[in-house]
Design a protein around this motif. Structure first.
Motif, PDB file in Angstrom:
ATOM      1  N   ALA A 195      44.244  38.260  38.991  1.00  0.00           N
ATOM      2  CA  ALA A 195      43.549  39.463  38.438  1.00  0.00           C
ATOM      3  C   ALA A 195      44.412  39.746  37.150  1.00  0.00           C
ATOM      4  O   ALA A 195      45.502  40.278  37.150  1.00  0.00           O
ATOM      5  CB  ALA A 195      43.346  40.483  39.153  1.00  0.00           C
ATOM      6  N   TRP A 234      36.541  41.991  39.019  1.00  0.00           N
ATOM      7  CA  TRP A 234      37.470  40.704  39.397  1.00  0.00           C
ATOM      8  C   TRP A 234      37.157  40.185  40.811  1.00  0.00           C
ATOM      9  O   TRP A 234      37.250  41.241  41.848  1.00  0.00           O
ATOM     10  CB  TRP A 234      38.902  40.746  39.237  1.00  0.00           C
ATOM     11  N   THR A 258      36.124  36.919  36.160  1.00  0.00           N
ATOM     12  CA  THR A 258      36.456  38.041  35.694  1.00  0.00           C
ATOM     13  C   THR A 258      35.242  38.499  34.764  1.00  0.00           C
ATOM     14  O   THR A 258      34.607  37.684  33.958  1.00  0.00           O
ATOM     15  CB  THR A 258      37.828  38.092  34.596  1.00  0.00           C
TER      16      THR A 258
END
Length: 433
Positions: A195, A234, A258
Motif C-alpha cells: 500500500a 487499497w 489503489t
C-alpha cells in the motif's frame, strides 16, 4: 444492454506491470447474464470489511477486495452513483487479463479477472512459486480506506451510502462507526503489503500519528495515501485456490489496487482514479524460468447509464478513451431526479511500460520529444520507454450472434483473448498448443 471494454498489450519482461485508469463522469438492472454467486457479502466474522466506497466527490462507487468494481456487494445491483444521491451510471466493471503462460502447464492460454464473476480472492501471495496465499479470514486481510479530513468531516452521507439507507435514517452510531473505521485504516495501513504512503520522517517503514491525525506540515509522522488524494482505497487479491470463471489453471497472479479521488468542484470532482499492479508470482509447480508472453490487460465494464435500454458506447483512439452516453435526450431513471443523462468513460492514463522509439511522436498532446519518456508508478521513467495506449475497443450487445458475452468456460477464455487482440470472439478461435 451494451458492454464495452478497452485493452492494452504488454510482453512482460519483469514480474510486475502497472496500469493507471481514470473513470470520469459528465454532465435497473438488465436480465441476469451470469451474475456472481457470492453477491450480497459485505462483511465476515473477521477480516472486515471486504467492500467499501470511494465517495469523496460527486461520484460514489463500490469496490470489493476480490477485484469487482462499481457493483453494490449487498444487492448485486449497479454500484456507481452519479451525481451522488441520484441514479446509477455503471452496473459493474473489472480488470481482465489474458496471456500465454509458459510455465510447463496446459492450456498455455489463460484468462482471469472480474467480469460479473471474479477469479480472485482477497489477500496477497506469500512468496514466489509457493502457491500459498494469505488466509482470507485473517483480521488483516481486507480492504482499507482513508481520507485526510476524517476527524472533522460531515460523514452522514458517507454512512448513508455505506449502509444503503436514506439520510434521515442515519444514526449517530453509524456515523461514528464510519469515523472509527477511517481512524483504524489510517493506523493499520498495510504498507508492508504494498500500500502506498508518504515517507515524511525519513525512518524506514510506516509510522503514522498515534491518533491518525493529518497535518501537512508535520514531518514527524508518515501519511497513508497516494497522488495527494483526499480519499484512497487499497486492497490486494490473488488467484490461488480460486474457482476460475473461464476454467483456466491458477497462475499465481497477484493484483494490488489503489483507488483515489479528490474533493473538488472542478473536473477532478467528477473523476475516480484507479491503479492496478499485477505481479506474477507463480504457483508451487511453476518452473523457475516461467514467463508470460503477449499479455493483454483489459478494462471491462457494463455501463448501465440510468435506464440501460438506451445506452450507446464509443471509443476515442487518440484519448485512449472508452465511453457510454445516452441514446436520447431524456433518460427514464435520471428524469426522476430532474436531470439530463450524463456520460461516463474509462481513460487509460498510464498503460504498461514498453521500450520506445526515439524521435517518435508519442505524446498525446502532439509534442515530438527528442527521446521517449513514460510514466510508471506515478513517476517519470526514461529515456527509451513509452506507455502503451488503448489498442482496441469493442462492445457487446444482446441478440448479436457474434459480439455477445463469452461463456464461463474455456471457450470463453479464448474469446476474451481474441477480443483483446481486436478480433471478433466468434467463431471461437483455435486453442494454443
Amino acid at each position: 444492454m451494451m458492454k464495452n471494454y478497452a485493452n492494452v498489450k504488454s510482453n512482460l519482461s519483469s514480474v510486475a506491470v502497472a496500469v493507471v485508469l481514470c473513470l470520469f463522469m459528465g454532465a435497473a438492472r438488465p436480465e441476469d447474464s451470469g451474475s456472481r454467486q457470492n453477491a450480497g457479502r459485505l462483511s465476515k466474522t473477521s477480516g472486515a470489511p471486504v467492500s467499501t466506497m470511494l465517495n469523496i466527490n460527486r461520484a460514489a462507487a463500490w469496490y470489493s477486495s476480490d477485484g469487482e468494481q462499481e457493483r453494490d456487494p449487498t444487492t448485486g445491483n449497479s454500484g456507481l452513483f452519479y451525481p451522488r444521491g441520484t441514479s446509477t451510471a455503471i452496473y459493474s466493471s473489472g480488470i481482465v487479463w489474458s496471456g500465454q503462460f509458459i510455465d510447463g502447464k496446459i492450456p498455455v492460454l489463460r484468462t482471469n479477472g472480474a467480469s460479473y464473476n471474479t477469479g480472485m480472492k482477497v489477500g496477497r501471495i506469500l512468496g514466489i512459486r509457493t502457491g500459498v496465499a494469505e488466509d482470507p479470514n485473517s483480521p488483516d486481510v481486507r480492504i482499507w480506506r482513508i481520507r485526510r479530513d476524517w476527524e472533522k468531516a460531515d460523514l452522514k452521507q458517507d454512512a448513508a451510502e455505506l449502509n444503503s439507507i436514506g439520510l434521515s435514517n442515519v444514526s449517530d452510531g453509524q456515523v461514528q462507526a464510519v469515523r472509527e473505521q477511517y481512524k483504524t485504516d489510517w493506523k493499520e495501513w498495510p504498507w508492508q503489503k504494498g500500500a502506498p504512503y508518504y515517507e515524511r520522517n525519513g525512518r524506514t517503514g510506516y509510522q503514522p500519528h498515534p491518533d491518525a491525525h493529518f497535518d501537512a506540515e508535520d514531518s514527524t509522522y508518515d501519511e497513508p495515501g497516494a497522488a495527494d488524494a483526499d480519499q484512497v482505497i487499497w486492497y490486494v487479491c490473488n488467484d490461488i485456490g480460486v474457482n476460475q470463471p473461464w476454467a483456466c489453471p491458477e497462475t499465481g497472479m497477484e493484483m494490488q489496487a489503489t483507488i483515489w479521488g479528490y474533493n473538488r468542484t472542478d473536473a477532478l470532482g467528477n473523476t475516480i482514479f484507479k491503479r492496478f499492479r499485477l505481479i506474477y508470482k507463480g504457483t508451487l509447480g511453476t518452473t523457475p524460468n516461467a514467463r508470460i508472453d503477449s499479455m493483454y490487460i483489459c478494462q471491462w465494464s457494463d455501463p448501465d447509464l440510468g435506464n440501460y435500454t438506451d445506452d450507446l458506447v464509443g471509443g476515442d483512439t487518440l484519448l485512449s478513451l472508452g465511453y457510454v452516453y445516452n441514446g436520447s435526450r431524456v433518460d427514464a431513471s435520471y428524469s426522476d431526479f430532474g436531470l439530463a443523462p450524463p456520460a461516463s468513460g474509462f481513460d487509460f492514463l498510464q498503460g504498461p511500460l514498453v521500450r520506445g522509439v526515439a524521435g517518435q511522436d508519442r505524446n498525446r498532446n502532439g509534442v515530438d520529444d527528442a527521446v521517449d519518456f513514460a510514466v510508471f508508478d506515478l513517476k517519470r521513467v526514461g529515456p527509451g520507454y513509452i506507455n502503451l495506449p488503448m489498442t482496441s475497443f469493442l462492445y457487446w450487445a444482446q441478440g448479436n450472434p457474434i459480439f455477445t458475452d463469452p461463456p464461463f468456460n474455456y471457450e470463453g477464455a479464448k474469446m476474451w483473448e481474441a477480443m483483446q487482440r481486436g478480433l471478433p470472439p466468434r467463431p471461437t478461435p483455435p486453442p494454443y498448443a
